[in-house]
Design a protein around this motif. Structure first.
Motif, PDB file in Angstrom:
ATOM      1  N   ALA A 137     -20.837   9.822 -41.217  1.00  0.00           N
ATOM      2  CA  ALA A 137     -21.865   9.384 -40.270  1.00  0.00           C
ATOM      3  C   ALA A 137     -22.224  10.468 -39.265  1.00  0.00           C
ATOM      4  O   ALA A 137     -23.256  10.378 -38.597  1.00  0.00           O
ATOM      5  CB  ALA A 137     -21.389   8.129 -39.536  1.00  0.00           C
ATOM      6  N   THR A 138     -21.376  11.493 -39.135  1.00  0.00           N
ATOM      7  CA  THR A 138     -21.590  12.541 -38.132  1.00  0.00           C
ATOM      8  C   THR A 138     -21.230  13.887 -38.745  1.00  0.00           C
ATOM      9  O   THR A 138     -20.976  13.986 -39.942  1.00  0.00           O
ATOM     10  CB  THR A 138     -20.692  12.297 -36.897  1.00  0.00           C
ATOM     11  N   ASP A 139     -21.202  14.920 -37.898  1.00  0.00           N
ATOM     12  CA  ASP A 139     -20.744  16.232 -38.374  1.00  0.00           C
ATOM     13  C   ASP A 139     -19.283  16.471 -38.015  1.00  0.00           C
ATOM     14  O   ASP A 139     -18.803  17.600 -38.048  1.00  0.00           O
ATOM     15  CB  ASP A 139     -21.614  17.348 -37.790  1.00  0.00           C
ATOM     16  N   SER A 140     -18.556  15.381 -37.688  1.00  0.00           N
ATOM     17  CA  SER A 140     -17.167  15.505 -37.245  1.00  0.00           C
ATOM     18  C   SER A 140     -16.146  15.066 -38.278  1.00  0.00           C
ATOM     19  O   SER A 140     -14.950  15.220 -38.043  1.00  0.00           O
ATOM     20  CB  SER A 140     -16.964  14.689 -35.960  1.00  0.00           C
ATOM     21  N   CYS A 141     -16.581  14.489 -39.382  1.00  0.00           N
ATOM     22  CA  CYS A 141     -15.631  14.075 -40.427  1.00  0.00           C
ATOM     23  C   CYS A 141     -14.956  15.313 -41.006  1.00  0.00           C
ATOM     24  O   CYS A 141     -15.545  16.402 -41.055  1.00  0.00           O
ATOM     25  CB  CYS A 141     -16.343  13.320 -41.538  1.00  0.00           C
ATOM     26  N   PRO A 155     -15.227   9.853 -36.770  1.00  0.00           N
ATOM     27  CA  PRO A 155     -14.129  10.050 -35.812  1.00  0.00           C
ATOM     28  C   PRO A 155     -14.644  10.361 -34.412  1.00  0.00           C
ATOM     29  O   PRO A 155     -15.637  11.077 -34.235  1.00  0.00           O
ATOM     30  CB  PRO A 155     -13.357  11.240 -36.400  1.00  0.00           C
ATOM     31  N   ALA A 156     -13.951   9.826 -33.414  1.00  0.00           N
ATOM     32  CA  ALA A 156     -14.281  10.097 -32.025  1.00  0.00           C
ATOM     33  C   ALA A 156     -13.671  11.429 -31.598  1.00  0.00           C
ATOM     34  O   ALA A 156     -12.684  11.887 -32.183  1.00  0.00           O
ATOM     35  CB  ALA A 156     -13.754   8.968 -31.138  1.00  0.00           C
ATOM     36  N   PRO A 157     -14.230  12.068 -30.575  1.00  0.00           N
ATOM     37  CA  PRO A 157     -13.667  13.347 -30.111  1.00  0.00           C
ATOM     38  C   PRO A 157     -12.189  13.267 -29.752  1.00  0.00           C
ATOM     39  O   PRO A 157     -11.417  14.184 -30.046  1.00  0.00           O
ATOM     40  CB  PRO A 157     -14.526  13.676 -28.885  1.00  0.00           C
ATOM     41  N   GLU A 158     -11.776  12.151 -29.147  1.00  0.00           N
ATOM     42  CA  GLU A 158     -10.366  12.035 -28.757  1.00  0.00           C
ATOM     43  C   GLU A 158      -9.447  11.885 -29.973  1.00  0.00           C
ATOM     44  O   GLU A 158      -8.269  12.248 -29.916  1.00  0.00           O
ATOM     45  CB  GLU A 158     -10.158  10.874 -27.790  1.00  0.00           C
TER      46      GLU A 158
END
Length: 273
Positions: free
Chosen positions: A81-85, A156-159
């Motif tokens: 869903a984001t560029d953080s996976c 995933p959240a930043p934390e």
């Protein structure tokens, strides 16, 4: 050129003492947000608290290539869903010199080159340097912050990325901000796991009382720890699941249940055993 750097025994001891896992007492199901395709071995009798994983599997510095890790992440995360996976994340891994224990003279982790790398490349590079299997690191990332499978892994959240391996994240205090971030977490977590054996400190194989939870009133039991890998996991997450945790599947047990080493063993069995 990377220079040899020595780690004093006292510094290593501090690393170990603060490597306790902040989410060890949180059941995995409450953090996934959605069912995954992975099913645990629900036969509680098959869980051996004294042998969570074989040494040969744990200390395999060539277990997976970066391509194999990437394929594994793509398969288990799916559409991000984001560029953080982890299957799309890129992060800076600082270069690091060899780490050597003053207590034993043994190498904890070899040197590595730094750079902006994919998550798979970071995992593979640290695997080779520290001799901790990429499969183990993937399971740790899942049991700590659900970053490999499930709803959290897809957004995933930043934390959650900041505490990816639970390294320097005690049960009763915030995580060390100096070790926040995916690359730093993988590097620190693998270093801690390697250091327990290389420096021969904290729990080593043998009989130890392992608590059921951070609450002293919950007690614990003697566990005959069979090998270095199992000792390392108990040093990192110093609790064993009680009967209620083992009977609960991925769900909650009772007020004295903890789940970190249960989830490690079950994910290892589901993915790699």
């Amino acid at each position: 050129m990377l220079l040899r750097r020595r780690i004093v025994a006292a510094g290593i001891l501090v690393v170990a003492l603060v490597a306790l896992v902040a989410v060890a007492v949180v059941p995995l199901a409450s953090r996934l947000g959605a069912a995954t395709d992975d099913r645990p071995p629900l036969n509680a009798a098959a869980f051996d608290p004294g042998l969570l994983i074989e040494d040969a599997s744990f200390y395999d510095g060539a277990a997976m290539t970066a391509t194999e890790i990437q394929d594994f992440l793509d398969e288990h995360i799916g559409r991000c869903a984001t560029d953080s996976c982890l299957n799309v994340l890129r992060a800076d891994l600082p270069a690091r010199a060899e780490l050597v224990s003053d207590a034993t003279g043994r190498t904890i982790c070899g040197p590595w080159e730094g750079g902006e790398l994919s998550a798979a490349e970071i995992i593979e590079r640290v695997q080779r340097a520290c001799g901790i299997s990429a499969k183990v690191l993937l399971v740790m990332l899942q049991k700590e912050q659900s970053l490999v499978a499930g709803a959290t892994a897809r957004d995933p959240a930043p934390e959650e990325l900041a505490a990816a391996m639970g390294a320097r994240c005690p049960d009763d205090a915030p995580c060390d901000p100096g070790r926040a971030g995916f690359a730093d977490q993988v590097a620190q977590g693998a270093t801690d796991l390697a250091a327990y054996r290389a420096s021969e400190f904290m729990r080593q194989p043998g009989v130890h009382v392992i608590a059921y939870s951070p609450d002293p009133a919950c007690g614990g039991s003697e566990v005959r720890i069979a090998n270095d890998a199992t000792a390392a996991l108990y040093n990192y997450t110093p609790y064993q699941p009680n009967a209620a945790a083992l009977a609960a599947g991925w769900d909650e047990g009772d007020a004295c249940s903890s789940y970190g080493n249960r989830n490690f063993a079950w994910y290892w069995a589901a993915w790699f055993a």
